[in-house]
Design an enzyme around this catalytic site. Structure first.
Site, PDB file in Angstrom:
ATOM      1  N   ARG A 155       0.818  -1.218   0.000  1.00 44.11           N
ATOM      2  CA  ARG A 155       0.000   0.000   0.000  1.00 44.11           C
ATOM      3  C   ARG A 155       0.854   1.272   0.000  1.00 44.11           C
ATOM      4  O   ARG A 155       0.334   2.374  -0.188  1.00 44.11           O
ATOM      5  CB  ARG A 155      -0.948   0.000   1.199  1.00 44.11           C
ATOM      6  CG  ARG A 155      -0.249  -0.019   2.541  1.00 44.11           C
ATOM      7  CD  ARG A 155      -1.261  -0.164   3.685  1.00 44.11           C
ATOM      8  NE  ARG A 155      -0.609  -0.201   4.983  1.00 44.11           N
ATOM      9  CZ  ARG A 155      -0.136  -1.291   5.556  1.00 44.11           C
ATOM     10  NH1 ARG A 155      -0.206  -2.452   4.908  1.00 44.11           N
ATOM     11  NH2 ARG A 155       0.418  -1.252   6.755  1.00 44.11           N
ATOM     12  N   TYR A 156       2.168   1.131   0.236  1.00 49.21           N
ATOM     13  CA  TYR A 156       3.035   2.302   0.329  1.00 49.21           C
ATOM     14  C   TYR A 156       3.867   2.544  -0.934  1.00 49.21           C
ATOM     15  O   TYR A 156       4.378   3.651  -1.129  1.00 49.21           O
ATOM     16  CB  TYR A 156       3.989   2.175   1.521  1.00 49.21           C
ATOM     17  CG  TYR A 156       3.297   2.137   2.853  1.00 49.21           C
ATOM     18  CD1 TYR A 156       2.432   3.157   3.249  1.00 49.21           C
ATOM     19  CD2 TYR A 156       3.495   1.079   3.729  1.00 49.21           C
ATOM     20  CE1 TYR A 156       1.785   3.122   4.476  1.00 49.21           C
ATOM     21  CE2 TYR A 156       2.852   1.034   4.969  1.00 49.21           C
ATOM     22  CZ  TYR A 156       2.005   2.050   5.333  1.00 49.21           C
ATOM     23  OH  TYR A 156       1.368   2.021   6.541  1.00 49.21           O
ATOM     24  N   ILE A 157       4.064   1.536  -1.744  1.00 41.73           N
ATOM     25  CA  ILE A 157       4.947   1.685  -2.905  1.00 41.73           C
ATOM     26  C   ILE A 157       4.139   1.698  -4.195  1.00 41.73           C
ATOM     27  O   ILE A 157       3.013   1.193  -4.251  1.00 41.73           O
ATOM     28  CB  ILE A 157       6.018   0.574  -2.941  1.00 41.73           C
ATOM     29  CG1 ILE A 157       5.378  -0.813  -2.933  1.00 41.73           C
ATOM     30  CG2 ILE A 157       6.973   0.721  -1.766  1.00 41.73           C
ATOM     31  CD1 ILE A 157       6.371  -1.955  -3.015  1.00 41.73           C
TER      32      ILE A 157
END
Length: 856
Positions: free
Chosen positions: A117-119
């Site tokens: 979900r962050y990259i």
């Protein structure tokens, strides 16, 4: 499923039939074809192919959250999100197909990527150009029948060889190593042009590789990979690159583990890795950096061996191949894909040309007016067909009903703004494109070569080879291991080992060493170091055994039996069978060794022999020189000393080495000295001879010619040192900003000195070890002036011999462009007399048999 039951007195036996007998084969086939092994056609495993397809469907030029891509991929891939995420991270870390944003982990340190979900990710320009071509892609339904997915992607590049692959299936595995991007393109071009090519792996972690046994990456081949280790300071090593398959964390752990086990000795280790690898290894004082580098390769993950296994899926079944065959197959497939793209392009151009001409005829001849009076659709079609008929002689195919229907769809606005000149220009440009496409089809190999060259030009920058190819030298672990334990012996009882701390200390050793032991009755044995081993009573000598060591010579005087004659002999032990007792004095149980010495460099001492008074013996004492005895094998009987009883033997005088000087060569490929004749001959070295080593930074060393020494390829001088021979140097003195010339002798052996000043701007410009060198100095051309004539200098006349620390005589205050070595003046050097060995005659074996071959 059906079951057959058989009953007996011992119980019942159930035979399982039906689907059970096929389940394992189905499972194995699924794992091999659908999970673990990549396809030869496009280089992808199914999960990788589905990720790329999902990225293409989502592609709008912007980054997508990896979590979104993973979710989209699950429409095609019947497995969990974790496997898709892991596969996507691996593709992204290879920096070829996916343009990444965020923390995608670090292959150098082993750090993992951030959560999905962050990259973010999107397809790279290279992937968009090389991997996708929907018009020539074969499609199939996804696992649930709701979507279409590619059977194989039309990859026009040897992608599998560029990225590498690894997988474990059922009953087989695959391990394909990554290769260099530009080298793959060059090899593809060479193959298409009918030339030979070679391919070797190239790793993103860089390092040094030995590909001498690569065998094209097929089964049975292997490569050796090493970290790049350099000496930064006297007691500091720095690891700048790591072997493929490791990371800095695992490498550091392996070094600490080897240190705990005593294989190596380090003071501390620091990992400063960020964008580049930097592991600092601090050594205690007195520890050899060269030997430690070898020990790091021998006992840690700084060196490893990789066995490639080129297994791929071809025509829906696994096959074993090699990288050369895979590259040829890829080049042929690329040519075929480009051909199909050109054929489709040609059909589209022909269709555009055909309708452009129809449109021109339709509007230019105002055929659209012929349909104004028609009341039916068929009448409209018939009117247009009738109006076109006189003008279609130049068309390349017949006019179809669909063509006429398409003409009726032209808007009035377009008809009203029709420009005949622009229409003709369009037709002419389409003609040019058609001719160009036909030319490409007629010269398909050249077109494919140009395609590969275009890829290299646009995407090859920054993808130069990272791993250095070099032939490795073999490192013997026993030669580089730190002596981490102490060896003791109980002479009288005949025990030797590391646990006998209350007994006599012998030497430092390691737990992988072999020990050679001699006893009073003439027995010899080689055995592994252990806590306690029984050899035989009355030990007279023990030491670490060096395999193939022909320079250690044992001098011995023995009595073959009680009351029998006494013999003298010299021998070396180069190889034996471990834990086997060898009789050096014959097979009589009463044999006895009267004198024994071990000499690491073949020294020959002088001893005094004293006889017992017996009968009419007149000479009871005389001297013997071991130099008069030829070195033979251990089984030789030796020379007769006396047939009368010997009272005792006394040491009288130490001797010098009687061994011939050994020729030493330098092998520039591996950067090592050797005695096997590889490389450049440095000279014949006696035991006291030293090596002269001059480095570009101005450091001059004289050192023992140890085979464990490692030399970088940028040295200026590496030769046998002659203490009487002057060394001449020209250097730039940074503080004074002038050039100086000096000549000096090194006054003592085994020394390391800096011949420059310590100013950071000082620089060594020229060095010579000739007796009477001559040089020519070129100066830069002054602006607007004639160039200055070269200056010739007789070094011997210019400056007398001075000390090594002397500043020297000023050579020039002007800038020097180049210093050229001229032919040296003649000098008569005294020839060095070779060492001689004294021949001994009438020797025979102690057991009357010839020496047998060694097993160890």
């Amino acid at each position: 499923m059906s079951e057959n039951k058989m009953t007996s007195e011992e119980g019942s036996l159930t035979r399982v039939t039906g689907m059970y007998k096929d389940w394992f084969l189905d499972y194995a086939s699924y794992v091999i074809l659908e999970r673990a092994v990549p396809a030869l056609e496009d280089g992808f495993k199914p999960v990788q192919r589905r990720i790329m397809h999902a990225l293409r469907e989502l592609d709008d030029g912007r980054y997508n959250k990896v979590a979104n891509v993973v979710g989209h991929t699950m429409q095609f891939h019947p497995h969990g999100d974790a496997s898709i995420y892991d596969a996507m991270v691996q593709i992204g870390q290879k920096d070829l197909l996916i343009d990444t944003q965020g923390n995608w982990g670090n292959i150098l340190t082993g750090d993992g990527a951030a959560a999905a979900r962050y990259i973010e990710a999107r397809l790279s320009k290279f992937a968009l150009e090389v991997v996708f071509s929907p018009k020539i892609t074969e499609w199939q339904l996804s696992y649930d029948g709701r979507k279409k997915e590619p059977v194989h992607l039309p990859v026009k590049f040897p992608l599998l060889l560029a990225q590498g692959a690894e997988g474990i299936a059922v009953g087989l595995s695959t391990k394909l190593l990554p290769h260099n991007f530009n080298e793959l393109i060059d090899a593809s071009i060479s193959y298409l042009k009918g030339r030979s090519f070679t391919l070797y792996p190239d790793f993103p972690t860089a390092g040094i590789i030995d590909v001498s046994q690569y065998n094209k990456g097929s089964r049975g081949g292997k490569i050796r990979v090493r970290a790049r280790i350099e000496q930064k300071e006297k007691n500091l090593l720095v690891i700048k690159e790591i072997p493929f398959g490791t990371n800095t964390s695992s490498l550091k752990d392996s070094i600490l583990k080897a240190n705990e086990k005593g294989k190596i000795k380090i003071k501390k280790i620091e990992d400063n890795t960020a964008a580049d690898v930097e592991i600092l290894v601090y050594l205690p004082s007195g520890i050899s950096p060269d030997k430690t580098i070898d020990a790091l390769y021998a006992f840690t993950s700084c060196e490893s061996s990789i066995s490639p296994l080129a297994c791929v899926i071809q025509d829906n079944k696994p096959v074993f191949t090699d990288v050369h065959s895979m590259l040829k197959d890829s080049a042929d497939r690329t040519l075929g894909l480009l051909k199909r793209e050109l054929e489709i392009q040609l059909d589209e151009l022909e269709e555009q040309w055909h309708f452009a001409n129809l449109e021109r005829i339709f509007i230019e001849n105002r055929i659209y007016r012929d349909i104004e009076e028609e009341e039916t659709w068929e009448g409209v079609i018939s009117a247009i067909e009738k109006g076109l008929h006189p003008h279609i002689g130049n068309l390349r195919r017949e006019v179809t009903r669909d063509d006429i229907i398409r003409l009726t769809e032209i808007r009035i606005k377009r008809i009203s703004k029709f420009d005949l000149d622009k229409a003709q220009q369009l037709i002419e440009s389409l003609d040019e494109k058609i001719k160009e496409t036909l030319h490409h089809l007629d010269n398909l190999v050249d077109y494919t070569v140009d395609y590969f060259k275009s890829l290299k030009k646009r995407y090859g920058e920054g993808r130069e080879r990272k791993s250095e190819i070099r032939v490795f030298d073999d490192i013997e672990a026993t030669k580089v291991v730190i002596r981490n334990t102490k060896l003791y012996m109980n002479r009288e009882e005949g025990f030797i080992g590391t646990s006998l701390r209350k007994d006599e200390y012998v030497t430092d050793c390691s737990d992988i060493d072999d020990i050679i032991v001699f006893t009073k009755n003439g027995q010899m044995m080689v055995t592994r170091v252990d806590s306690k081993t029984f050899i035989g009573k009355n030990i007279i000598h023990a030491g670490v055994f060096k395999k193939k060591d022909s320079r250690t010579v044992y001098n011995m005087i023995y009595r073959s039996m009680k009351g029998g004659p006494t013999y003298i002999k010299r021998f070396s032990v180069t190889g034996v069978t471990r834990d086997k007792a060898y009789a050096l004095t014959g097979d009589k149980p009463s044999a006895e060794v009267l004198y024994f010495s071990a000499n690491p460099n073949g020294e020959a001492e002088i001893i005094s022999v004293l006889l017992r008074q017996s009968g009419s013996i007149k000479k009871l004492k005389w001297d013997l020189d071991f130099a008069d005895v030829l070195i033979k094998g251990r089984a030789s009987k030796g020379n007769l000393v006396s047939k009368y009883p010997v009272k005792r033997i006394e040491f009288k005088e130490a001797g010098v080495s009687t061994l011939k000087p050994r020729n030493i060569w330098f092998d520039s490929v591996v950067g090592r000295l050797n005695t096997e004749g590889r490389g450049e001959l440095l000279g014949a070295f006696k035991g006291e001879d030293l090596l002269l080593h001059i480095q570009p930074n101005g450091v001059v060393k004289t050192q023992q010619p140890d085979m464990n020494l490692r030399f970088d390829s940028d040295f200026l001088v590496l030769e046998k040192w002659n203490p009487q021979k002057p060394i001449s140097v020209v250097y730039y003195e940074g503080e004074r900003q002038k050039y100086y010339l000096k000549r000096f002798l090194i006054e003592q052996g085994e020394k390391e000195e800096l011949v420059l000043s310590e100013h950071p701007g000082s620089k060594l410009e020229w060095v010579s070890t000739d007796w009477r060198p001559m040089i020519s100095i070129d100066f830069p051309k002054p602006k607007g002036k004639d160039p200055k004539a070269p200056l010739e200098v007789n070094v011997e006349e210019f400056i007398a011999l001075k000390g090594l620390k002397a500043l020297g005589n000023q050579l020039s205050s002007e800038k020097i462009k180049k210093i050229n070595s001229l032919e040296s003046l003649p000098y008569e050097e005294e020839a060095e007399a070779p060492a001689e060995q004294i021949e001994v005659v009438d020797e025979e074996s102690v057991d009357g048999k010839e020496e047998q071959g060694s097993l160890f």
